[in-house]
Motif scaffolding. Sequence first.
Motif, PDB file in Angstrom:
ATOM      1  N   PRO A 187       0.802  -1.231   0.000  1.00 29.96           N
ATOM      2  CA  PRO A 187       0.000   0.000   0.000  1.00 29.96           C
ATOM      3  C   PRO A 187       0.834   1.279   0.000  1.00 29.96           C
ATOM      4  O   PRO A 187       0.358   2.331  -0.424  1.00 29.96           O
ATOM      5  N   HIS A 188       2.092   1.196   0.433  1.00 32.06           N
ATOM      6  CA  HIS A 188       2.916   2.402   0.415  1.00 32.06           C
ATOM      7  C   HIS A 188       3.442   2.706  -0.995  1.00 32.06           C
ATOM      8  O   HIS A 188       3.814   3.854  -1.288  1.00 32.06           O
ATOM      9  N   CYS A 189       3.474   1.703  -1.848  1.00 40.62           N
ATOM     10  CA  CYS A 189       3.993   1.911  -3.211  1.00 40.62           C
ATOM     11  C   CYS A 189       3.263   0.968  -4.165  1.00 40.62           C
ATOM     12  O   CYS A 189       3.846   0.012  -4.685  1.00 40.62           O
ATOM     13  N   PRO A 190       1.974   1.249  -4.395  1.00 35.08           N
ATOM     14  CA  PRO A 190       1.162   0.321  -5.207  1.00 35.08           C
ATOM     15  C   PRO A 190       1.739   0.134  -6.607  1.00 35.08           C
ATOM     16  O   PRO A 190       2.263   1.081  -7.219  1.00 35.08           O
ATOM     17  N   PHE A 191       1.614  -1.087  -7.101  1.00 30.79           N
ATOM     18  CA  PHE A 191       2.188  -1.451  -8.391  1.00 30.79           C
ATOM     19  C   PHE A 191       1.744  -0.507  -9.504  1.00 30.79           C
ATOM     20  O   PHE A 191       2.558   0.016 -10.269  1.00 30.79           O
ATOM     21  N   GLU A 192       0.433  -0.289  -9.598  1.00 36.48           N
ATOM     22  CA  GLU A 192      -0.076   0.510 -10.724  1.00 36.48           C
ATOM     23  C   GLU A 192       0.453   1.944 -10.685  1.00 36.48           C
ATOM     24  O   GLU A 192       0.843   2.506 -11.714  1.00 36.48           O
ATOM     25  N   ASP A 193       0.453   2.526  -9.495  1.00 39.87           N
ATOM     26  CA  ASP A 193       0.952   3.897  -9.373  1.00 39.87           C
ATOM     27  C   ASP A 193       2.438   3.957  -9.723  1.00 39.87           C
ATOM     28  O   ASP A 193       2.907   4.905 -10.363  1.00 39.87           O
ATOM     29  N   ARG A 194       3.169   2.945  -9.276  1.00 40.70           N
ATOM     30  CA  ARG A 194       4.615   2.933  -9.550  1.00 40.70           C
ATOM     31  C   ARG A 194       4.875   2.807 -11.052  1.00 40.70           C
ATOM     32  O   ARG A 194       5.714   3.518 -11.613  1.00 40.70           O
ATOM     33  N   VAL A 195       4.155   1.907 -11.705  1.00 37.74           N
ATOM     34  CA  VAL A 195       4.347   1.726 -13.152  1.00 37.74           C
ATOM     35  C   VAL A 195       4.047   3.034 -13.882  1.00 37.74           C
ATOM     36  O   VAL A 195       4.823   3.480 -14.740  1.00 37.74           O
ATOM     37  N   ARG A 196       2.933   3.656 -13.536  1.00 45.65           N
ATOM     38  CA  ARG A 196       2.555   4.896 -14.249  1.00 45.65           C
ATOM     39  C   ARG A 196       3.588   5.990 -14.034  1.00 45.65           C
ATOM     40  O   ARG A 196       3.997   6.676 -14.982  1.00 45.65           O
ATOM     41  N   ALA A 197       4.028   6.138 -12.775  1.00 42.78           N
ATOM     42  CA  ALA A 197       4.989   7.209 -12.473  1.00 42.78           C
ATOM     43  C   ALA A 197       6.338   6.938 -13.144  1.00 42.78           C
ATOM     44  O   ALA A 197       6.945   7.841 -13.738  1.00 42.78           O
ATOM     45  N   VAL A 198       6.791   5.701 -13.073  1.00 37.96           N
ATOM     46  CA  VAL A 198       8.109   5.362 -13.630  1.00 37.96           C
ATOM     47  C   VAL A 198       8.070   5.423 -15.160  1.00 37.96           C
ATOM     48  O   VAL A 198       8.975   5.972 -15.796  1.00 37.96           O
ATOM     49  N   GLN A 199       7.014   4.891 -15.753  1.00 38.47           N
ATOM     50  CA  GLN A 199       6.970   4.867 -17.221  1.00 38.47           C
ATOM     51  C   GLN A 199       6.812   6.268 -17.816  1.00 38.47           C
ATOM     52  O   GLN A 199       7.282   6.521 -18.928  1.00 38.47           O
ATOM     53  N   ARG A 200       6.173   7.171 -17.061  1.00 37.93           N
ATOM     54  CA  ARG A 200       6.097   8.558 -17.533  1.00 37.93           C
ATOM     55  C   ARG A 200       7.515   9.102 -17.720  1.00 37.93           C
ATOM     56  O   ARG A 200       7.846   9.703 -18.744  1.00 37.93           O
ATOM     57  N   VAL A 201       8.358   8.823 -16.733  1.00 39.18           N
ATOM     58  CA  VAL A 201       9.752   9.286 -16.800  1.00 39.18           C
ATOM     59  C   VAL A 201      10.494   8.586 -17.946  1.00 39.18           C
ATOM     60  O   VAL A 201      11.214   9.228 -18.725  1.00 39.18           O
ATOM     61  N   ILE A 202      10.299   7.272 -18.046  1.00 35.42           N
ATOM     62  CA  ILE A 202      11.029   6.511 -19.073  1.00 35.42           C
ATOM     63  C   ILE A 202      10.591   6.923 -20.481  1.00 35.42           C
ATOM     64  O   ILE A 202      11.415   7.083 -21.386  1.00 35.42           O
ATOM     65  N   ARG A 203       9.286   7.149 -20.652  1.00 34.84           N
ATOM     66  CA  ARG A 203       8.798   7.597 -21.973  1.00 34.84           C
ATOM     67  C   ARG A 203       9.332   8.980 -22.324  1.00 34.84           C
ATOM     68  O   ARG A 203       9.785   9.232 -23.448  1.00 34.84           O
ATOM     69  N   ASP A 204       9.289   9.888 -21.341  1.00 35.36           N
ATOM     70  CA  ASP A 204       9.801  11.240 -21.587  1.00 35.36           C
ATOM     71  C   ASP A 204      11.267  11.194 -21.986  1.00 35.36           C
ATOM     72  O   ASP A 204      11.688  11.870 -22.935  1.00 35.36           O
ATOM     73  N   HIS A 205      12.016  10.380 -21.255  1.00 41.71           N
ATOM     74  CA  HIS A 205      13.445  10.281 -21.544  1.00 41.71           C
ATOM     75  C   HIS A 205      13.672   9.706 -22.940  1.00 41.71           C
ATOM     76  O   HIS A 205      14.537  10.192 -23.686  1.00 41.71           O
ATOM     77  N   ALA A 206      12.888   8.699 -23.286  1.00 43.35           N
ATOM     78  CA  ALA A 206      13.030   8.081 -24.612  1.00 43.35           C
ATOM     79  C   ALA A 206      12.657   9.080 -25.709  1.00 43.35           C
ATOM     80  O   ALA A 206      13.307   9.150 -26.755  1.00 43.35           O
ATOM     81  N   ASP A 207      11.616   9.865 -25.456  1.00 41.84           N
ATOM     82  CA  ASP A 207      11.194  10.854 -26.457  1.00 41.84           C
ATOM     83  C   ASP A 207      12.299  11.885 -26.693  1.00 41.84           C
ATOM     84  O   ASP A 207      12.525  12.337 -27.814  1.00 41.84           O
ATOM     85  N   ARG A 208      12.979  12.255 -25.618  1.00 43.83           N
ATOM     86  CA  ARG A 208      13.995  13.297 -25.748  1.00 43.83           C
ATOM     87  C   ARG A 208      15.310  12.764 -26.301  1.00 43.83           C
ATOM     88  O   ARG A 208      16.004  13.451 -27.046  1.00 43.83           O
ATOM     89  N   THR A 209      15.648  11.525 -25.915  1.00 44.77           N
ATOM     90  CA  THR A 209      17.003  11.044 -26.228  1.00 44.77           C
ATOM     91  C   THR A 209      17.018   9.863 -27.188  1.00 44.77           C
ATOM     92  O   THR A 209      18.079   9.485 -27.689  1.00 44.77           O
ATOM     93  N   GLY A 210      15.883   9.196 -27.364  1.00 39.54           N
ATOM     94  CA  GLY A 210      15.866   7.986 -28.188  1.00 39.54           C
ATOM     95  C   GLY A 210      16.252   6.738 -27.415  1.00 39.54           C
ATOM     96  O   GLY A 210      16.207   5.628 -27.949  1.00 39.54           O
TER      97      GLY A 210
END
Lengths: 413, 413
Positions: free
Chosen positions: A188-211
């Motif tokens: 409950p302190h770090c739910p799977f769905e919230d973690r995936v959404r938060a982490v993938q937002r960062v990973i997608r942004d990074h991929a968009d900027r850098t490839g």
Amino acid sequence: MTDRIEADYLIETAEDPARAAEVMAGEQSSGTFVSVPGEDNEGVRLARAVVERLEIVGDAERPSSPGATPGRPVLARATLSWPLSNLGPSLPNLLATVAGNLFELRAFSGLKLLDLRLPRAFGDANPGPAFGVDGTRRLTGVTEGPLVGTIIKPSVGLSPEETADLVRTLAEAGIDFIKDDELQADGPHCPFEDRVRAVQRVIRDHADRTGKRVMFAFNLTGEVDEMRRRHDLVEAEGGTLVMASMHSVGLTGMLALRRHARLPIHAHRNGWGMFGRHPNHGVSYVAWSKLWRLAGADHLHVNGIANKFCESDESSVASARSLLTPLWPDLPMLAMPVFSSGQTIRQAGPTWEALGSDDLIHAAGGGILAHPKGPRAGVESFREAWAAAKAGEPVEARATRSSVLADALGAYK
Amino acid sequence: MTDRIEADYLIETAEDPARAAEVMAGEQSSGTFVSVPGEDNEGVRLARAVVERLEIVGDAERPSSPGATPGRPVLARATLSWPLSNLGPSLPNLLATVAGNLFELRAFSGLKLLDLRLPRAFGDANPGPAFGVDGTRRLTGVTEGPLVGTIIKPSVGLSPEETADLVRTLAEAGIDFIKDDELQADGPHCPFEDRVRAVQRVIRDHADRTGKRVMFAFNLTGEVDEMRRRHDLVEAEGGTLVMASMHSVGLTGMLALRRHARLPIHAHRNGWGMFGRHPNHGVSYVAWSKLWRLAGADHLHVNGIANKFCESDESSVASARSLLTPLWPDLPMLAMPVFSSGQTIRQAGPTWEALGSDDLIHAAGGGILAHPKGPRAGVESFREAWAAAKAGEPVEARATRSSVLADALGAYK
């Protein structure tokens, strides 16, 4: 090509080893402690396990476990075989046959399953890794050298947003691979769905900027329906990997995940020490990992050279070599070894020397994050150390023209 | 009521035991080998495992496993606790927390998980046994005394029709319970579907004629979809029980079966010796069986008194007592202990004395089938032995007026 299953064991017995091996063959096929009707049956006779080979290899100083027939035990290597028709090419049932009740037999004060050779039918009936080394390289764009990786630390206690912040730092540092700790799943302190959404937002942004798309191993360990749902969320969010604790989900759970998955599976072996630490008891990882490769694991942990645990380098290296050795010539089912645990730039050279391959994930926690010049320098120092290793150059020599490597050599003694 | 998970361990360490326990707490919650940013975070602080108690209980003569910090180890009992919020009430993830990487830590030359106390939330989130003792008695019509049972032997090699022939003999002998051997699942020589159809034809016929429905544990161990399909076939054929090898299917596989099942589940613990045989290494069955009860096992194997394996009577009895002890006062989740392995009428009295209960399955192979007057006398002699035990009468005394018991005493020394 044979239709028999073969298993090699180290046995520790104070009885006559040949008799002890026959007891084991009987227990694991058609034996019981008094004769019963039906034992002269033709089908039963054909079902009997056979002791193919037996070789005494030494003495044991003392019994490893209590309860066995008394006396000073000898150590022997025994190979048993079973007809495939006893069980068919089913991994969960194979386990009961090759690693079932035999650990409790009085004949043995120690017994370890060392290796397995399986009929090709197991390769047809089981999925194996869908991605393995090549698929992992394709998804990450890392065409040469190891994937340089790290583990989210502290293991538990970070919120989804705090995890994503750390991922941002690591992505900007140029890392290839990040994994959840095995202790972090869906609390409950770090739910799977919230973690995936938060982490993938960062990973997608990074991929968009850098490839560059960082591969993150989201630990989806749980019930079958939970794992399927979580896998689909990771995929929908653009993730490229899921992770499951193999001893928690079992072979049946791993197969269920693999039959559903469209992403590679990172298999975590936490709890492994219980199975394989003792030299004369349990199961060797060389045998064990074959089951999990067949079940569909793309990445398998092997500890690391000079790790912080108690496994020897020899054992870790044997495990990694085994993962990179084909199960069958026409159906290799290779899995990517994951080196971790107390890893720093100092382990790049010895790992390359021992393995002769860089088809691996080299994961470091403090070994990257605690680099004196920060995580970017930490990642870069790993790539430098591996480049030196592959060039046959001592890491100290390369450090004379690589300041990140020089800093790392100073920081990690 | 607490929201913390508690686990008791036996630790064997040559280090300061208090420090070793802290290393373990760190490894299993928020530790790493160098300090990293984030460790001063409030969430991380709250996630940390706590060493609740530590008591030195003796010396170990020598290290049980290699690779640990050198020195002569002491033995200590340590209790650790974790906040539920680290993982939530997930059984597969609980395993990584309480029985994960700690078996490999250098601080320990031996480590055994002895017991677990779980927040009530685990009881809400997990199914537990749907039938247990009461449901099993209801389905079999055995309202008092143990279920007298046996195992199909030879373990493998009989065809479906040969198996059904043996079931006919056993049903006519008055048996309550029969199980597949764990080695018999769905091999091409004895396919699951054919076996179920052949055996259930016999069991239905017998029930139609006599009103007594024999409970047969069909070993459906396999992949999730296979297990569901096989369960449905057993149900459609009028069967009343399915069996799965717990270490083959894993907690995730067992949960998947239980979520689907409308029949009770007989959990087979083959391979248990690897987990629990060593006194200072692995997991005690008292702790282990709690996980499988929560996952939904109705019947759990406990070996038997004077068994043919190397487990002590004390250990078997402690396991059985634990299964008959509620997990929570309002949610007992009791499972039925299965006593087996080299059992004869001589074990009825000692089992009753040790357990004070006959809510159990007493399974014998040769102990019933090899009775000199045949299987019917074998079954009857077991009932006589249990009646004597419950009446506090020595079995030899009862044998003076029970010829089947007298014959059994002569046959089983």
